[in-house]
Design a protein around this motif. Structure first.
Motif, mmCIF file in Angstrom:
data_model
loop_
_atom_site.group_PDB
_atom_site.id
_atom_site.type_symbol
_atom_site.label_atom_id
_atom_site.label_comp_id
_atom_site.label_asym_id
_atom_site.label_seq_id
_atom_site.Cartn_x
_atom_site.Cartn_y
_atom_site.Cartn_z
ATOM 1 N N THR A 56 17.248 -13.870 51.682
ATOM 2 C CA THR A 56 16.965 -15.284 51.439
ATOM 3 C C THR A 56 17.820 -15.826 50.319
ATOM 4 N N ALA A 57 17.995 -15.010 49.263
ATOM 5 C CA ALA A 57 18.824 -15.471 48.161
ATOM 6 C C ALA A 57 20.248 -15.701 48.610
ATOM 7 N N GLY A 58 20.747 -14.820 49.487
ATOM 8 C CA GLY A 58 22.107 -14.998 49.969
ATOM 9 C C GLY A 58 22.286 -16.279 50.756
ATOM 10 N N ILE A 59 21.226 -16.721 51.456
ATOM 11 C CA ILE A 59 21.327 -17.911 52.280
ATOM 12 C C ILE A 59 21.225 -19.173 51.439
ATOM 13 N N TYR A 60 20.214 -19.229 50.600
ATOM 14 C CA TYR A 60 19.867 -20.484 49.937
ATOM 15 C C TYR A 60 20.227 -20.529 48.457
ATOM 16 N N GLN A 61 20.740 -19.439 47.896
ATOM 17 C CA GLN A 61 20.864 -19.392 46.451
ATOM 18 C C GLN A 61 21.887 -20.380 45.923
ATOM 19 N N LEU A 62 22.950 -20.649 46.672
ATOM 20 C CA LEU A 62 23.948 -21.606 46.193
ATOM 21 C C LEU A 62 23.367 -23.011 46.117
ATOM 22 N N ILE A 63 22.632 -23.444 47.171
ATOM 23 C CA ILE A 63 21.990 -24.746 47.114
ATOM 24 C C ILE A 63 20.923 -24.767 46.030
ATOM 25 N N ASP A 64 20.210 -23.645 45.887
ATOM 26 C CA ASP A 64 19.195 -23.555 44.835
ATOM 27 C C ASP A 64 19.830 -23.612 43.454
ATOM 28 N N LEU A 65 21.055 -23.093 43.339
ATOM 29 C CA LEU A 65 21.749 -23.122 42.050
ATOM 30 C C LEU A 65 22.073 -24.544 41.641
ATOM 31 N N PHE A 66 22.469 -25.396 42.588
ATOM 32 C CA PHE A 66 22.765 -26.785 42.275
ATOM 33 C C PHE A 66 21.526 -27.529 41.774
ATOM 34 N N SER A 67 20.346 -27.136 42.259
ATOM 35 C CA SER A 67 19.110 -27.795 41.825
ATOM 36 C C SER A 67 18.488 -27.127 40.616
ATOM 37 N N GLY A 68 19.146 -26.116 40.069
ATOM 38 C CA GLY A 68 18.611 -25.463 38.888
ATOM 39 C C GLY A 68 17.391 -24.603 39.172
ATOM 40 N N GLY A 69 17.301 -24.023 40.360
ATOM 41 C CA GLY A 69 16.169 -23.193 40.720
ATOM 42 C C GLY A 69 14.972 -23.958 41.231
ATOM 43 N N ALA A 70 15.112 -25.264 41.437
ATOM 44 C CA ALA A 70 13.967 -26.087 41.849
ATOM 45 C C ALA A 70 13.679 -25.974 43.332
ATOM 46 N N MET A 71 14.691 -25.656 44.154
ATOM 47 C CA MET A 71 14.487 -25.677 45.599
ATOM 48 C C MET A 71 13.547 -24.563 46.054
ATOM 49 N N LEU A 72 13.823 -23.337 45.643
ATOM 50 C CA LEU A 72 12.983 -22.226 46.066
ATOM 51 C C LEU A 72 11.581 -22.314 45.473
ATOM 52 N N GLN A 73 11.420 -23.050 44.380
ATOM 53 C CA GLN A 73 10.105 -23.217 43.769
ATOM 54 C C GLN A 73 9.345 -24.401 44.354
ATOM 55 N N LEU A 74 9.969 -25.159 45.264
ATOM 56 C CA LEU A 74 9.334 -26.314 45.914
ATOM 57 C C LEU A 74 8.782 -27.294 44.876
ATOM 58 N N SER A 75 9.589 -27.583 43.864
ATOM 59 C CA SER A 75 9.155 -28.492 42.804
ATOM 60 C C SER A 75 9.405 -29.941 43.213
ATOM 61 N N VAL A 76 9.089 -30.861 42.301
ATOM 62 C CA VAL A 76 9.277 -32.288 42.573
ATOM 63 C C VAL A 76 10.759 -32.596 42.800
ATOM 64 N N PHE A 77 11.634 -31.946 42.056
ATOM 65 C CA PHE A 77 13.079 -32.150 42.194
ATOM 66 C C PHE A 77 13.703 -31.052 43.050
ATOM 67 N N ALA A 78 12.986 -30.573 44.064
ATOM 68 C CA ALA A 78 13.495 -29.477 44.895
ATOM 69 C C ALA A 78 14.764 -29.860 45.635
ATOM 70 N N ILE A 79 14.849 -31.113 46.074
ATOM 71 C CA ILE A 79 16.047 -31.563 46.797
ATOM 72 C C ILE A 79 17.211 -31.757 45.835
ATOM 73 N N GLY A 80 16.898 -32.201 44.621
ATOM 74 C CA GLY A 80 17.921 -32.346 43.599
ATOM 75 C C GLY A 80 18.923 -33.440 43.910
ATOM 76 N N ILE A 81 20.165 -33.162 43.570
ATOM 77 C CA ILE A 81 21.225 -34.151 43.670
ATOM 78 C C ILE A 81 22.077 -33.951 44.914
ATOM 79 N N VAL A 82 21.731 -32.950 45.733
ATOM 80 C CA VAL A 82 22.545 -32.615 46.918
ATOM 81 C C VAL A 82 22.647 -33.788 47.897
ATOM 82 N N PRO A 83 21.544 -34.538 48.202
ATOM 83 C CA PRO A 83 21.703 -35.671 49.139
ATOM 84 C C PRO A 83 22.697 -36.723 48.653
ATOM 85 N N PHE A 84 22.694 -37.011 47.361
ATOM 86 C CA PHE A 84 23.626 -38.021 46.845
ATOM 87 C C PHE A 84 25.063 -37.524 46.915
#
Length: 434
Positions: A56-84
């Motif tokens: 799982t880390a190999g698949i999503y870790q790069l996107i999770d890195l851009f969000s500062g670890g918020a994506m895998l934690q399903l936080s309020v800022f899980a999507i982060g800045i990637v859509p923009f």
């Protein structure tokens, strides 16, 4: 850097800008740690630690890195800045395809404001899609594969819609943070938020690397990271300076021109955009196979084997080829030699030895194509080499110390320092004139 930071802190106006920037970055990090409604935070944390470093880390870790670890934690800022970021890239591509966007770009500030508004609308649409996909993966236990816990306490339609709405609102707030930092702070807001996310992940991944591989490998990775930083700084500062001579012009009773300057062409003209492009494209096949229930099991197995595992040579080769391709593609749509040649001709400028107009454009295109080749190879090597070294040593890729993260951190750091020095120089000139 310190030579620019100390005088900036002493200046009241720049100090307010720096504190404003740090305050919004702090709020961004708080939102990245705040769980969304209906998410079991303890279960998420235990699952993240359980699957850390695995498939799982190999698949999503790069996107999770851009969000500062918020994506895998399903936080309020899980999507982060990637859509923009994705929306900005799409609107830049549309300026080449759609004539209306090209007209808006040439209108100046008013046209750019309309393009920015379109980018926001598109970013919100992408945020809804990405939040829906993220929640669907969490409900189907595909996001944190191998986790025995249910990360969502309630999987009803209403509860899922609430989580999607909260994540979309978080993405809008993050986008607003970035715009406010750009307008009222120091540096590019979007880039600084990505910088903060990567910097926040570095200590945890360093600790993980130390626990799994020992201090010797950790020291070697640190030394390799420093070497990559030095190489990135060297290449990022490199540029080809094309001399430009301006003829003398008499306007009324004043004489203008007669000066010589140069047109700088950076070796890495595309920045980190090709790396983000390639990463996003490699992220899509696995996401589509997980969201679709049908399909051949053989195709799923091939995708998992060749396009998901960062240690696979096929993955590295495809990643490298995509970076080279997108470097040429992005440079071609952002730098128009004919437009630059027309601008120089309009203001009486010319390159010595080349006639204004088409010959100048052909020369600029020739030089740009030769510079883009080492720039694209440099981006590909920096992005792939750390994973190659770590996989050959038997260690899982540590993205916070990888080439992509180092490239983003160094590029954003250099750009922020340059902007800080520019504003500091402006303040010094203003004080001198007064």
């Amino acid at each position: 850097m310190l030579s620019a930071l100390v005088p900036a802190v002493r200046n009241p106006e720049l100090r307010r800008k720096i504190l404003f920037t740090l305050g919004l970055i702090g709020l961004y990090r708080m939102g990245a740690a705040l769980p969304s409604p209906g998410v079991d935070y303890r279960a998420v944390r235990s699952c993240v630690e359980l699957v850390s470093g695995g498939e799982t880390a190999g698949i999503y870790q790069l996107i999770d890195l851009f969000s500062g670890g918020a994506m895998l934690q399903l936080s309020v800022f899980a999507i982060g800045i990637v859509p923009f970021i994705t929306a900005s890239i799409i609107t830049q591509l549309l300026t080449v395809v759609i004539p209306r966007f090209e007209e808006l770009r040439r209108e100046g500030q008013s046209g750019q404001a309309k393009i920015t508004q379109y980018t926001r609308y598109l970013a919100m649409a992408l945020a809804v899609l990405q939040a829906s996909a993220l929640v669907a993966l969490a409900v189907n236990k595909q996001l944190l594969r191998g986790c025995p816990h249910d990360v969502l306490a309630d999987t009803s339609i209403f509860a899922v819609v609430i989580v999607v709405v909260v994540m979309t609102a978080g993405a809008a707030l993050v986008m607003w943070f970035g715009e406010q930092i750009t307008e009222r702070g120091v540096g590019n807001g979007i880039s600084l938020l990505i910088f903060a996310g990567i910097a926040a992940q570095a200590p945890a991944q360093g600790r993980q690397l130390y626990d799994s591989r020992g201090w010797m490998v950790t020291v070697l990775v640190g030394v390799a990271a420093v070497a990559v930083i030095v190489a990135v700084i060297f290449v990022e500062q490199g540029q080809r300076r094309i001399p430009v001579q301006y003829a003398k012009r008499v306007v009324g009773r004043k004489m203008y021109g007669g000066s010589s300057t140069y047109l700088p062409l950076k070796v890495n003209q595309a920045g980190v955009i090709p790396v983000i492009f390639a990463s996003s494209l490699l992220y899509l096949p696995n996401l589509l196979t997980q969201l679709s229930s049908g399909g051949s099991a053989r195709w799923r197995e091939l995708i998992q084997q060749y396009l998901v595992d960062p240690n696979n040579p096929v993955y590295m080769g495809v990643y490298f080829a995509l970076i080279v391709f997108f470097t040429y593609f992005y440079v071609a749509i952002t730098f128009d030699p004919a437009e630059r040649a027309d601008e120089m001709k309009k203001f009486g400028g010319f390159i010595p030895g080349y006639r204004p107009g088409r010959p100048t454009a052909d020369y600029l295109s020739f030089v740009l194509s030769r510079i883009t080749l080492p720039g694209s190879l440099y981006l590909g090597v920096v992005a792939v080499l750390p994973n190659l070294l770590l996989s050959s040593g038997g260690a899982a890729p540590t993205l916070a110390f990888g080439g992509t993260a180092v490239l983003i951190v160094v590029t954003v750091g250099l750009d922020t320092v340059k902007q800080l020095e520019s504003q500091l120089m402006t303040k010094n000139y203003t004080g001198f004139l007064r």
